[in-house]
Design a protein around this motif. Structure first.
Motif, PDB file in Angstrom:
ATOM      1  N   SER A   1       0.837  -1.206   0.000  1.00 15.92           N
ATOM      2  CA  SER A   1       0.000   0.000   0.000  1.00 15.92           C
ATOM      3  C   SER A   1       0.871   1.256   0.000  1.00 15.92           C
ATOM      4  CB  SER A   1      -0.925   0.015   1.216  1.00 15.92           C
ATOM      5  OG  SER A   1      -0.154   0.000   2.409  1.00 15.92           O
TER       6      SER A   1
ATOM      7  N   ASP B   1      -3.944   1.485  -6.358  1.00 20.77           N
ATOM      8  CA  ASP B   1      -4.305   2.297  -5.199  1.00 20.77           C
ATOM      9  C   ASP B   1      -3.148   2.493  -4.210  1.00 20.77           C
ATOM     10  OD1 ASP B   1      -4.349  -0.391  -4.537  1.00 20.77           O
ATOM     11  OD2 ASP B   1      -6.010  -0.199  -3.123  1.00 20.77           O
ATOM     12  N   SER B   2      -1.950   2.027  -4.584  1.00 20.76           N
ATOM     13  CA  SER B   2      -0.782   2.205  -3.710  1.00 20.76           C
ATOM     14  C   SER B   2      -0.318   3.652  -3.716  1.00 20.76           C
ATOM     15  CB  SER B   2       0.391   1.336  -4.183  1.00 20.76           C
ATOM     16  OG  SER B   2       0.165  -0.002  -3.912  1.00 20.76           O
ATOM     17  N   GLU B   3       0.193   4.066  -2.585  1.00 22.20           N
ATOM     18  CA  GLU B   3       0.833   5.380  -2.473  1.00 22.20           C
ATOM     19  C   GLU B   3       2.296   5.171  -2.906  1.00 22.20           C
ATOM     20  OE1 GLU B   3       1.858   8.410   1.154  1.00 22.20           O
ATOM     21  OE2 GLU B   3       0.070   7.147   1.360  1.00 22.20           O
TER      22      GLU B   3
END
Length: 190
Positions: A25, A44-46
């Motif tokens: 994530s 959706d990973s930062e």
């Protein structure tokens, strides 16, 4: 934290590394490492490009840090956490030149004192070992060649794993010249 080797070029991400990245994530890496792992990074990973390498040891436990090549070959393997290996430039250069890894000694000149690296590489070459020298853009291949016996074989291995990969072989008397900034040098009997 996980330190994940993304390989030295496109298509060299291992299944284990892809799995570690797929569950992330929070991802940190150089622009090159992020590009090599892009297909495995969840949408959706930062994702952060590393701006300060000294601050990496303060990242949270769930962070995944991408390291080009293999983290344990002049990479980010010194960071705390689990290391997931990657396909290194050492492995690729050895395969392309058909040099058994058991004959190779690694010398790093990347961001280091080049004169000291050249002296160490010369000593290893004179002892009969094949030297895998990790260079940086400022490394002077001609100065390295001048420190070796003229018959010593030299290879400049550039952009390993990329479509424009280039391996130029010569001798210390007539050394190959790098064309770009992403290269390693192999010296000795191979």
């Amino acid at each position: 934290m996980k330190i994940v080797g993304v390989g030295c070029g496109p298509g060299m991400l291992t299944k284990e590394a892809a799995g570690a990245i797929a569950g992330a994530s929070l991802v940190y890496g150089s622009a090159r490492a992020i590009a090599l792992a892009r297909d495995a990074i969840p949408p959706d990973s930062e994702v952060h490009e590393i701006a300060d390498y000294r601050s990496l040891c303060t990242l949270p436990d769930h962070a995944v840090v991408l390291s080009t090549g293999d983290p344990m070959l002049a990479g980010l393997g010194y960071l705390p956490g689990e290391v997931v290996p990657g396909i290194s430039s050492l492995q690729v250069a050895s395969a392309r030149l058909k040099v058994p890894l058991a004959r190779v000694v690694v010398v790093s000149a990347h961001g280091k004192d080049h004169a000291r690296a050249i002296a160490g590489a010369r000593e290893e070459t004179l002892a009969g070992r094949v030297v895998f020298l990790i260079a940086d853009p400022a490394f002077d291949v001609e100065a390295f060649a001048a420190a070796l016996p003229p018959e010593t074989r030299l290879a400049v291995c550039e952009d390993l794993g990329y479509p424009d990969e280039r391996i130029a072989v010569g001798t210390a008397a007539e050394p190959p010249v790098p064309r770009g900034e992403l290269y390693v040098v192999v010296a000795g009997e191979f």
